[in-house]
Design an enzyme around this catalytic site. Sequence first.
Site, mmCIF file in Angstrom:
data_model
loop_
_atom_site.group_PDB
_atom_site.id
_atom_site.type_symbol
_atom_site.label_atom_id
_atom_site.label_comp_id
_atom_site.label_asym_id
_atom_site.label_seq_id
_atom_site.Cartn_x
_atom_site.Cartn_y
_atom_site.Cartn_z
ATOM 1 N N VAL A 14 0.857 -1.174 0.000
ATOM 2 C CA VAL A 14 0.000 0.000 0.000
ATOM 3 C C VAL A 14 0.899 1.230 0.000
ATOM 4 O O VAL A 14 1.801 1.346 0.832
ATOM 5 C CB VAL A 14 -0.922 0.011 1.239
ATOM 6 C CG1 VAL A 14 -1.804 1.244 1.241
ATOM 7 C CG2 VAL A 14 -1.759 -1.260 1.280
ATOM 8 N N CYS A 15 0.677 2.130 -0.938
ATOM 9 C CA CYS A 15 1.451 3.371 -1.062
ATOM 10 C C CYS A 15 2.933 3.044 -1.260
ATOM 11 O O CYS A 15 3.288 2.246 -2.120
ATOM 12 C CB CYS A 15 1.208 4.254 0.157
ATOM 13 S SG CYS A 15 1.702 5.989 -0.098
#
Length: 304
Positions: free
Chosen positions: A91-92
């Site tokens: 994530v990210c």
Amino acid sequence: MIAFAATIEPLRLANRLSRRDLYAWRLAAEGASHAACSNGARVAVDMGLEDVERGSTVLVCGGVDAHLAATRGALTWLRKQARLGARLGAVCTGSYVLAKAGLLDGRRCTIHWENRAAFAEEFPEIEVSNRVFEIDGDRMTCAGGAAGADMMLDLIAREHGPDLASLVADQMIMAPVRSAADEQRLSVPARIGVRHPKLISIIQRMEDNIEEPVSPSDLARDVGMSTRQLERLFRRYLSRSPKRYYMELRLQKARNLLLQTDMSVINVALACGFTSPSHFSKCYRALFGRTPYRERGAPPLEAG
């Protein structure tokens, strides 16, 4: 924190709406009882870097300074979980950690648009897109922010049907739900607030040619304008010359590379179209109020 919450909440809601325990999760961190978010909030963790159950999914959630989280212990643990058959995701800026571990080699992935240029410089062999999320076999990555929810909704739809995913999206007031084909960043017209087709075309070419800048005369000729008309166009809509606008694009990329990678200042300069380190330093200081060496916290090179 928004990326972290957006990734977990769809799973909680899927359990609630189905009235079944479709998903369970544990939070892990290396050598700590909690994880600190960039907004100051702390989240208690359930485990250290222990082996997960076979068939589990391991998601790496990253924020600023993700390279500091890519420790030897974390990278070794991720590689081991991959060997044991875990599905891996990020994530990210967690994508950076997976890439550092060699776990995105030969895979298509994505990362937050602000980190994309730095990621591409450090991992040129990895295909990185500008999409909201990417799922390539047993690797799943998303751009961060609210994109974690989009990726999880896609996962829920694949595993438990689109009807349940739609119910979860309704609970989260997410409409419309984005697909893996959606771009994560606003288009050039949306970003600059102008829809002049020739101006948009020129800016897009500038953004695509940071390392080897295109001359104003070539930019003007490409859209059938004179350099004088090009100057007037930029000053009318963007209140600056095309040369100044182009310089700011290049320097903003340079700042991202300085803050997000371990590239030397000289290599950052070259990647942003500067052949002279002194000229790069002068331009950088004029825009940001500090030299690139001070931005990085490194001593300047000695002359000689």
